[in-house]
Design an enzyme around this catalytic site. Structure first.
Site, mmCIF file in Angstrom:
data_model
loop_
_atom_site.group_PDB
_atom_site.id
_atom_site.type_symbol
_atom_site.label_atom_id
_atom_site.label_comp_id
_atom_site.label_asym_id
_atom_site.label_seq_id
_atom_site.Cartn_x
_atom_site.Cartn_y
_atom_site.Cartn_z
ATOM 1 N N GLU A 288 6.534 -11.261 5.913
ATOM 2 C CA GLU A 288 6.036 -11.389 4.535
ATOM 3 C C GLU A 288 6.726 -12.521 3.784
ATOM 4 O OE1 GLU A 288 4.253 -7.138 2.975
ATOM 5 O OE2 GLU A 288 6.173 -7.784 2.217
ATOM 6 N N HIS A 309 9.525 -4.431 31.501
ATOM 7 C CA HIS A 309 8.567 -4.022 32.532
ATOM 8 C C HIS A 309 7.134 -4.109 32.025
ATOM 9 C CE1 HIS A 309 11.873 -2.640 35.131
ATOM 10 N NE2 HIS A 309 12.473 -2.583 33.954
ATOM 11 N N LYS A 423 -6.620 -5.815 0.485
ATOM 12 C CA LYS A 423 -6.663 -4.755 -0.529
ATOM 13 C C LYS A 423 -7.906 -4.892 -1.395
ATOM 14 C CE LYS A 423 -1.747 -3.861 -1.310
ATOM 15 N NZ LYS A 423 -0.674 -4.053 -2.266
HETATM 16 O O1 PA5 Z 1 7.198 -6.072 0.439
HETATM 17 C C1 PA5 Z 1 6.283 -5.689 -0.269
HETATM 18 O O2 PA5 Z 1 6.233 -5.956 -1.475
HETATM 19 C C2 PA5 Z 1 5.170 -4.810 0.262
HETATM 20 O O3 PA5 Z 1 5.215 -4.626 1.621
HETATM 21 C C3 PA5 Z 1 5.274 -3.454 -0.404
HETATM 22 O O4 PA5 Z 1 6.526 -2.916 -0.137
HETATM 23 C C4 PA5 Z 1 4.187 -2.498 0.071
HETATM 24 O O5 PA5 Z 1 2.924 -3.087 -0.080
HETATM 25 C C5 PA5 Z 1 4.237 -1.223 -0.741
HETATM 26 O O6 PA5 Z 1 4.105 -1.515 -2.108
HETATM 27 P P1 PA5 Z 1 4.450 -0.472 -3.215
HETATM 28 O O7 PA5 Z 1 5.877 -0.109 -3.126
HETATM 29 O O8 PA5 Z 1 4.107 -1.170 -4.489
HETATM 30 O O9 PA5 Z 1 3.558 0.737 -2.989
#
Ligand code: PA5
Length: 447
Positions: A288, A309, A423
């Protein structure tokens, strides 16, 4: 005092050491040293908050700033002592650091996970496991609007209220979310749930050392004070602008240079199954943070020796766009001695009396050299042991290296604009208010 650090290695802390000698045929120590000025400026831009994403740098001093919250977190964790099962509801950064820590430290029969996928089979299985148990819920969502945990919380909250009544259920729910906004915050205020805050300036994937990670880890019975102590030691080590002594900066430099030489995928390899979720946490952190604007190393992982393996063939002889980081743990809490067998049909008596950890170590060394010789350069990170302190140290190491590495790439390591694309489409397909036009467009495309 003479420098006893072997060539290619840095060991500025007892907890972790970094060995770059197995990448030297592709990236030399001189290449790394030449990059020091750039690395230093990347690190300084993080420390001085002058780079991209500077409003998301709360993680840098988090190991110190969060300490004052420990008594409240421990008190909230104690409330769950009477529960036999606690479901930690969350996804991404609100899930992976928790699971990574708990599994690495030996697991917990008490903690269950929900809100990290949408499969009814998984959910039904969870509910079966919760039947007849005294259940508590910790619901975690920074935005408070993420679909997976919101759906899971709705299902589990209604299940719990049906089982024990609304009043008792309310006392067994803790929410961790934004300080002032979002659906979960509003609901918590209205229902009267105890809440903890995810700081505004800490992104999900950097939140393991906030209440997000600390509360469930404390409920599982692990020592969160030690986790912070490890991270504090790392913060002192890895904020150092003397790059030659800063392992996080050197790791960031090495992987950046490997990337520039065409090693576009980084494989994190462990030799202990309990590290599986550490790799999952690591993949989110790097994926990310770096994967945007058409750049970034693709983070992959393998659990060895198991995957030798299966994936071993590709690692050894597949496309040569790979680099590897081996995460090695130097000590075991409890070892096993290989027994002697009088018949010795499988011819293994040459190993009788040897520790299994020693055999595993030889497998790691054999893999590392075979990979290097097959043009798969590998970096070795060795952690002295696997405990709360060392994990805290490791998390901060990877976080700092990731911040530096993303800054070297020229991107903002602290946003995740790409996560929104699916999303929006999903909301449109689910018929959420405000997404009607997109829904029509998708239907027109035949989705
Ligand atoms: O790193 C990030 O921001 C995302 O992976 C969030 O952690 C994930 O989408 C969950 O989001 P939230 O905590 O708002 O539900």
């Amino acid at each position: 005092m003479p420098d006893k650090t072997p060539k290619g290695k840095t060991a500025n802390a007892e907890t972790l050491s970094l060995d770059l000698s197995y990448i030297s045929e592709v990236v030399t120590e001189q290449d790394i040293t030449a990059l020091y000025p750039q690395v230093k400026s990347a690190l300084e831009s993080l420390l001085n908050k002058t780079g991209k994403g500077s409003d998301f740098l709360g993680w840098i001093n988090l190991p110190f700033t969060v300490e004052k919250q420990l008594p409240a977190i421990k008190k909230a964790a104690a409330k769950f002592e009477k529960c036999d099962a606690v479901v930690s509801i969350g996804i991404g950064g609100s899930y992976l650091g928790i699971r990574s820590t708990i599994e690495a430290l030996g697991g917990s029969e008490k903690i269950h996970y929900a809100g990290n996928q949408l499969s009814p089979t998984g959910f039904n299985h969870l509910i079966e496991q919760l039947e007849d148990k005294k259940v508590g819920l910790v619901v975690i969502s920074k935005s408070g609007t993420t679909t997976e945990p919101a759906v899971a919380f709705r299902i589990l909250k209604s299940w719990l209220e049906k089982n024990v009544g609304k009043k008792k259920a309310t006392k067994r729910i803790v929410a961790i979310t934004d300080e002032s906004k979002g659906a979960l915050k509003e609901m918590s205020d209205q229902e009267g749930y105890e809440t903890f805050v995810i700081p505004d300036d800490v992104g999900g994937r950097y939140s393991v050392l906030t209440p997000v990670g600390l509360l469930p880890i404390a409920i599982a019975g692990f020592n969160i004070a030690q986790l912070l102590k490890g991270a504090q030691a790392a913060a002192k080590d890895f904020q150092s602008t003397d790059i030659s002594k800063n392992m996080a900066a050197r790791y960031a430099a090495a992987r950046y240079l490997l990337f520039k030489k065409g090693k576009t995928t980084e494989v994190l390899a462990n030799f202990r199954p309990e590290l599986h979720y550490v790799s999952e946490w690591w993949k989110q952190l790097y994926g990310e943070s770096e994967g945007k604007e058409g750049t970034g190393l693709f983070p992959a992982s393998v659990d060895l020796t198991t995957d030798l393996h299966s994936m071993g063939q590709y690692l050894q002889e597949g496309q040569r766009n790979l680099m590897e980081t081996i995460l090695w743990i130097k000590s075991e809490k409890k070892d096993i001695i290989i027994p002697k067998d009088k018949d010795d049909r499988e011819g293994l008596n040459f190993l009788a009396g040897k520790k299994l950890s020693w055999v595993n170590e030889q497998a790691m060394k054999a893999t590392s050299v075979a990979h290097r010789d097959g043009n798969l350069p590998n970096i070795r990170l060795s952690l002295d042991g696997l405990n709360e302190y060392s994990l805290g140290y490791l998390y901060y190491f990877f976080e700092m290296a990731c911040g530096i590495s993303g800054t070297l790439l020229g991107i903002n390591p602290f946003n995740q604009p790409g996560v929104e694309a699916y999303k929006k489409n999903m909301f449109a397909l689910l018929g959420k208010k405000g997404f009607e036009d997109l829904g029509a467009q998708l239907r027109q495309k035949g989705v």
